[in-house]
Structure formats: C-alpha cells, structure tokens
Design an enzyme around this catalytic site. Sequence first.
Site, PDB file in Angstrom:
ATOM      1  N   GLY A 267      10.476  65.403  48.028  1.00 17.93           N
ATOM      2  CA  GLY A 267      11.461  66.235  48.702  1.00 17.93           C
ATOM      3  C   GLY A 267      10.929  67.466  49.406  1.00 17.93           C
ATOM      4  O   GLY A 267      11.700  68.261  49.941  1.00 17.93           O
TER       5      GLY A 267
ATOM      6  N   ALA B 121       6.843  59.706  49.175  1.00 16.57           N
ATOM      7  CA  ALA B 121       7.174  61.093  48.804  1.00 16.57           C
ATOM      8  C   ALA B 121       6.437  62.119  49.653  1.00 16.57           C
ATOM      9  O   ALA B 121       5.236  62.020  49.877  1.00 16.57           O
ATOM     10  CB  ALA B 121       6.910  61.359  47.325  1.00 16.57           C
ATOM     11  N   GLY B 122       7.206  63.098  50.118  1.00 20.13           N
ATOM     12  CA  GLY B 122       6.644  64.241  50.831  1.00 20.13           C
ATOM     13  C   GLY B 122       6.513  64.099  52.323  1.00 20.13           C
ATOM     14  O   GLY B 122       6.199  65.066  53.019  1.00 20.13           O
TER      15      GLY B 122
ATOM     16  N   ASN C 104      12.725  59.669  53.024  1.00 19.58           N
ATOM     17  CA  ASN C 104      14.131  59.928  52.735  1.00 19.58           C
ATOM     18  C   ASN C 104      14.523  61.319  53.196  1.00 19.58           C
ATOM     19  O   ASN C 104      15.285  61.476  54.138  1.00 19.58           O
ATOM     20  CB  ASN C 104      14.421  59.745  51.241  1.00 19.58           C
ATOM     21  CG  ASN C 104      15.864  60.043  50.894  1.00 19.58           C
ATOM     22  OD1 ASN C 104      16.201  61.165  50.560  1.00 19.58           O
ATOM     23  ND2 ASN C 104      16.713  59.031  50.997  1.00 19.58           N
ATOM     24  N   THR C 105      13.957  62.351  52.544  1.00 15.79           N
ATOM     25  CA  THR C 105      14.377  63.725  52.817  1.00 15.79           C
ATOM     26  C   THR C 105      14.160  64.119  54.268  1.00 15.79           C
ATOM     27  O   THR C 105      15.002  64.792  54.875  1.00 15.79           O
ATOM     28  CB  THR C 105      13.629  64.699  51.890  1.00 15.79           C
ATOM     29  OG1 THR C 105      13.882  64.330  50.532  1.00 15.79           O
ATOM     30  CG2 THR C 105      14.084  66.128  52.118  1.00 15.79           C
TER      31      THR C 105
ATOM     32  N   LYS D 166      10.638  49.576  41.415  1.00 17.14           N
ATOM     33  CA  LYS D 166       9.737  50.688  41.685  1.00 17.14           C
ATOM     34  C   LYS D 166       9.699  51.555  40.431  1.00 17.14           C
ATOM     35  O   LYS D 166      10.719  52.092  40.013  1.00 17.14           O
ATOM     36  CB  LYS D 166      10.235  51.518  42.879  1.00 17.14           C
ATOM     37  CG  LYS D 166       9.364  52.729  43.171  1.00 17.14           C
ATOM     38  CD  LYS D 166      10.022  53.655  44.168  1.00 17.14           C
ATOM     39  CE  LYS D 166       9.200  54.920  44.328  1.00 17.14           C
ATOM     40  NZ  LYS D 166       9.906  55.946  45.125  1.00 17.14           N
TER      41      LYS D 166
END
Length: 267
Positions: free
Chosen positions: A169, A195-196, A217-218, A108
């Site tokens: 994040g 992301a986000g 993830n976050t 990635k």
Amino acid sequence: MEANLHIKGVLYMNADTLCLGGHKFTSRFILGSGKYSVNLIHAAVTEGEAEIITLALRRAEAGPKDNILHHIPQGITLLPNTSGARTAEEAVRIARLSREVGCGDFIKIEIMNDSKYLLPDNNETIKATKQLVDEGFIVLPYMYPDLYAARELQAAGASAVMPLGAPIGTNKGLCTKEFIKILIREIPLPVIVDAGIGKPSQACEAMELGAAAVMANTGIATAHDIPLMAKAFKEAIRAGRNAYLSGLGPVSDHAVASDPLTGFLDS
C-alpha cells in the site's frame, strides 16, 4: 515463451503466455485485493484486461449484499489469499475454506505477524506452501525477496514466487529491485512482483527486469481516474514485457557515437 518464426523477412510472434500451475494467461497484470470497489474491478477487467483477481476470503464470505464474488465477471481466475493469517496453520485453514466456498485451487499465501510494516514471514510461508502443495493447491507465495527462501519455496512446489517491491500500500515502487533481480536470475519459476507498485512506470521497470507479471491495487485504486490508470498499467506492463523480450541494449559508462564522426572525410 514459444519460439518466434521468421517467414520471408517477417517476424511472427507466437503467443507469449503466462503459465501458472498448468493454466495459461495472456495478461500479465493481476489485480490485488487491498482496496476493493466495484469500479476498480470493472476497470481492471475492461481497461486493464486483468485475467486474475485476488480476494480475501472474508470478502467472499460477506453477506449476499457485500459478497465481492458477485462483481467479478465470469471467466476471471480467482486467486484467494490468506490475508489475516499469522502462522502456517492459519494459512492452511483459510486455503481449505476458500476451496470449500468455491474459489478453486489457486491460493496466494500471505502470512504476516507484523502489523506495522506488514512484511511476510518467509519461514511460515515455506511451511504452508509445502502443506498446500501436498493437498493439490496451486500455490503462489507472497514473500520477502530472499534467495534462500525462494529456493525453498521452489523445492516445496510453489508455482511462482511473489516478492514485494515495497511494503503493501505504499506506492513506493521497486525498493527491493536488486534482490528481485537476483530471484529472476536464479529461480526457474515465474517471479510476480507484488506490493508497493504505485506507478505504471514502476510496473514497466519490473517487467523490463524480466518479471513474469505485476500485481497492483493501491496505485490504481487511489488514482483520480481509475479506468484510465488501469489502462495505463496494462500498457506499461506490455511495454516492459516487450522491452525485455527484445533484449535491452547494453549500458555504457562513456559516450558512444551513434554515427561515425570522421570517416566521411576520407571519401
């Protein structure tokens, strides 16, 4: 997706698989690498049923005690990222190192010069993609959702494009929704929203748009109950995928009666 089959009025669904670089996956939930913990990895695999987990090379190169590879179960596909790279040259170097330490051919690409917003550098990402595809890597580039850049990544041989939904994040969700929709319509590659994404409902919405997968993830790592949140993401992604495959009904600007209002009076 393979065609469905009707037999005696029953609909049989063939396997709906995600194909990346010739590899097939049944899960469309990918665990990101921003906030790692053993509990998060375990929850993502057991409750979220993730089959792909990203990792930064620095985590794989940590000492024996902290090496995150020791906590990723057998059978999980590793997706090393080039976190920390500021140029295409640095990203290529990291990718080569990841292959040497046994992380496989998936990579990635993450190239970011900006330390405040952590937005990807599309131009450098395109350069790195061309080089790494030539070297036999299965390249999944993290990108800002720009149609022209996505077309160049496709031409360079990327196996997917990974547009951000919002800055890394932030848990803000699909801030770039309209641009992601353009990529889904125009780019004949899997579009993985990366992301986000902070809520299962946001992951579901991304899948309803036609995204091939969601990386999170976050949103999971910061939940009070990580296993339950991992399960919620799994179910939301499946629900969104099923909704997309079913063919969502049209949106109307005016009320449409679900039943006739007057016809029964004439009988």
